[in-house]
Write a protein that holds these residues in place. Structure first.
Motif, PDB file in Angstrom:
ATOM      1  N   CYS A  88       0.827  -1.206   0.000  1.00 12.53           N
ATOM      2  CA  CYS A  88       0.000   0.000   0.000  1.00 12.53           C
ATOM      3  C   CYS A  88       0.861   1.256   0.000  1.00 12.53           C
ATOM      4  O   CYS A  88       1.811   1.367   0.768  1.00 12.53           O
ATOM      5  CB  CYS A  88      -0.911  -0.008   1.227  1.00 12.53           C
ATOM      6  SG  CYS A  88      -2.030   1.400   1.276  1.00 12.53           S
ATOM      7  N   ILE A  89       0.501   2.177  -0.875  1.00 18.20           N
ATOM      8  CA  ILE A  89       1.097   3.516  -0.907  1.00 18.20           C
ATOM      9  C   ILE A  89      -0.021   4.454  -0.488  1.00 18.20           C
ATOM     10  O   ILE A  89      -1.043   4.557  -1.171  1.00 18.20           O
ATOM     11  CB  ILE A  89       1.621   3.871  -2.310  1.00 18.20           C
ATOM     12  CG1 ILE A  89       2.678   2.860  -2.749  1.00 18.20           C
ATOM     13  CG2 ILE A  89       2.167   5.288  -2.338  1.00 18.20           C
ATOM     14  CD1 ILE A  89       3.051   2.952  -4.208  1.00 18.20           C
ATOM     15  N   LYS A  90       0.139   5.115   0.638  1.00 17.49           N
ATOM     16  CA  LYS A  90      -0.952   5.922   1.199  1.00 17.49           C
ATOM     17  C   LYS A  90      -1.259   7.183   0.403  1.00 17.49           C
ATOM     18  O   LYS A  90      -2.378   7.675   0.431  1.00 17.49           O
ATOM     19  CB  LYS A  90      -0.648   6.263   2.645  1.00 17.49           C
ATOM     20  CG  LYS A  90      -0.620   5.040   3.511  1.00 17.49           C
ATOM     21  CD  LYS A  90      -0.418   5.356   4.949  1.00 17.49           C
ATOM     22  CE  LYS A  90      -0.160   4.077   5.675  1.00 17.49           C
ATOM     23  NZ  LYS A  90      -0.804   3.767   6.818  1.00 17.49           N
ATOM     24  N   ASP A  91      -0.273   7.704  -0.318  1.00 17.30           N
ATOM     25  CA  ASP A  91      -0.503   8.928  -1.092  1.00 17.30           C
ATOM     26  C   ASP A  91       0.205   8.805  -2.434  1.00 17.30           C
ATOM     27  O   ASP A  91       1.426   8.844  -2.514  1.00 17.30           O
ATOM     28  CB  ASP A  91       0.031  10.143  -0.319  1.00 17.30           C
ATOM     29  CG  ASP A  91      -0.322  11.454  -0.989  1.00 17.30           C
ATOM     30  OD1 ASP A  91      -1.299  11.497  -1.758  1.00 17.30           O
ATOM     31  OD2 ASP A  91       0.393  12.444  -0.753  1.00 17.30           O
ATOM     32  N   GLY A  92      -0.571   8.616  -3.480  1.00 16.90           N
ATOM     33  CA  GLY A  92      -0.001   8.456  -4.815  1.00 16.90           C
ATOM     34  C   GLY A  92      -0.857   9.145  -5.865  1.00 16.90           C
ATOM     35  O   GLY A  92      -1.901   9.722  -5.556  1.00 16.90           O
ATOM     36  N   LEU A  93      -0.402   9.079  -7.097  1.00 13.61           N
ATOM     37  CA  LEU A  93      -1.138   9.656  -8.218  1.00 13.61           C
ATOM     38  C   LEU A  93      -1.682   8.525  -9.082  1.00 13.61           C
ATOM     39  O   LEU A  93      -0.966   7.597  -9.428  1.00 13.61           O
ATOM     40  CB  LEU A  93      -0.236  10.563  -9.048  1.00 13.61           C
ATOM     41  CG  LEU A  93       0.336  11.771  -8.314  1.00 13.61           C
ATOM     42  CD1 LEU A  93       1.297  12.525  -9.218  1.00 13.61           C
ATOM     43  CD2 LEU A  93      -0.768  12.687  -7.822  1.00 13.61           C
ATOM     44  N   LYS A  94      -2.959   8.624  -9.444  1.00 11.60           N
ATOM     45  CA  LYS A  94      -3.618   7.601 -10.242  1.00 11.60           C
ATOM     46  C   LYS A  94      -4.053   8.198 -11.570  1.00 11.60           C
ATOM     47  O   LYS A  94      -4.577   9.313 -11.616  1.00 11.60           O
ATOM     48  CB  LYS A  94      -4.855   7.076  -9.540  1.00 11.60           C
ATOM     49  CG  LYS A  94      -4.634   6.573  -8.157  1.00 11.60           C
ATOM     50  CD  LYS A  94      -5.972   6.115  -7.591  1.00 11.60           C
ATOM     51  CE  LYS A  94      -6.010   6.248  -6.095  1.00 11.60           C
ATOM     52  NZ  LYS A  94      -7.259   5.759  -5.536  1.00 11.60           N
ATOM     53  N   ILE A  95      -3.850   7.426 -12.624  1.00 15.10           N
ATOM     54  CA  ILE A  95      -4.343   7.801 -13.952  1.00 15.10           C
ATOM     55  C   ILE A  95      -5.141   6.625 -14.476  1.00 15.10           C
ATOM     56  O   ILE A  95      -4.652   5.503 -14.509  1.00 15.10           O
ATOM     57  CB  ILE A  95      -3.183   8.101 -14.929  1.00 15.10           C
ATOM     58  CG1 ILE A  95      -2.331   9.251 -14.417  1.00 15.10           C
ATOM     59  CG2 ILE A  95      -3.723   8.412 -16.313  1.00 15.10           C
ATOM     60  CD1 ILE A  95      -1.067   9.476 -15.217  1.00 15.10           C
TER      61      ILE A  95
END
Length: 99
Positions: A88-95
């Motif tokens: 899990c990455i708690k803060d990321g960018l999704k496209i």
């Protein structure tokens, strides 16, 4: 395509720790990808890369490269490879690709 910020969570993730020039990760990622495919595993997600211990003079850094796979595997952790059932990455960018 909208870019959304939020939590990224992946299951059954194989990781590789390596040292390389900062930003030059493609060759190492291809080595991990090839290893996964040669072991008859199916990759289910993106390449995930994390950097640490960047040397300002040589520009070398510790790279952690992760790839999610379809199934759980048993692998003894060592200095290079690891397996995580949940990543899990708690803060990321999704496209999201619509087309």
């Amino acid at each position: 395509m909208a870019i959304i910020r939020g939590k990224l969570e992946f299951q059954n993730v194989i990781g590789m720790h390596t040292r390389c020039t900062y930003g030059e990760w493609q060759e190492k990622a291809m080595q991990l990808r090839t290893l996964i495919i040669k072991n008859n595993l199916f990759i289910t997600g993106p390449i995930i890369i994390s950097w640490d211990n960047i040397d300002e003079i040589t520009k070398e850094a510790d790279a952690f490269i992760y790839l999610p796979v379809y199934q759980k595997i048993h692998m003894d952790d060592n200095d290079i490879f690891s397996f995580q059932e949940s990543f899990c990455i708690k803060d990321g960018l999704k496209i999201r690709h619509y087309e």
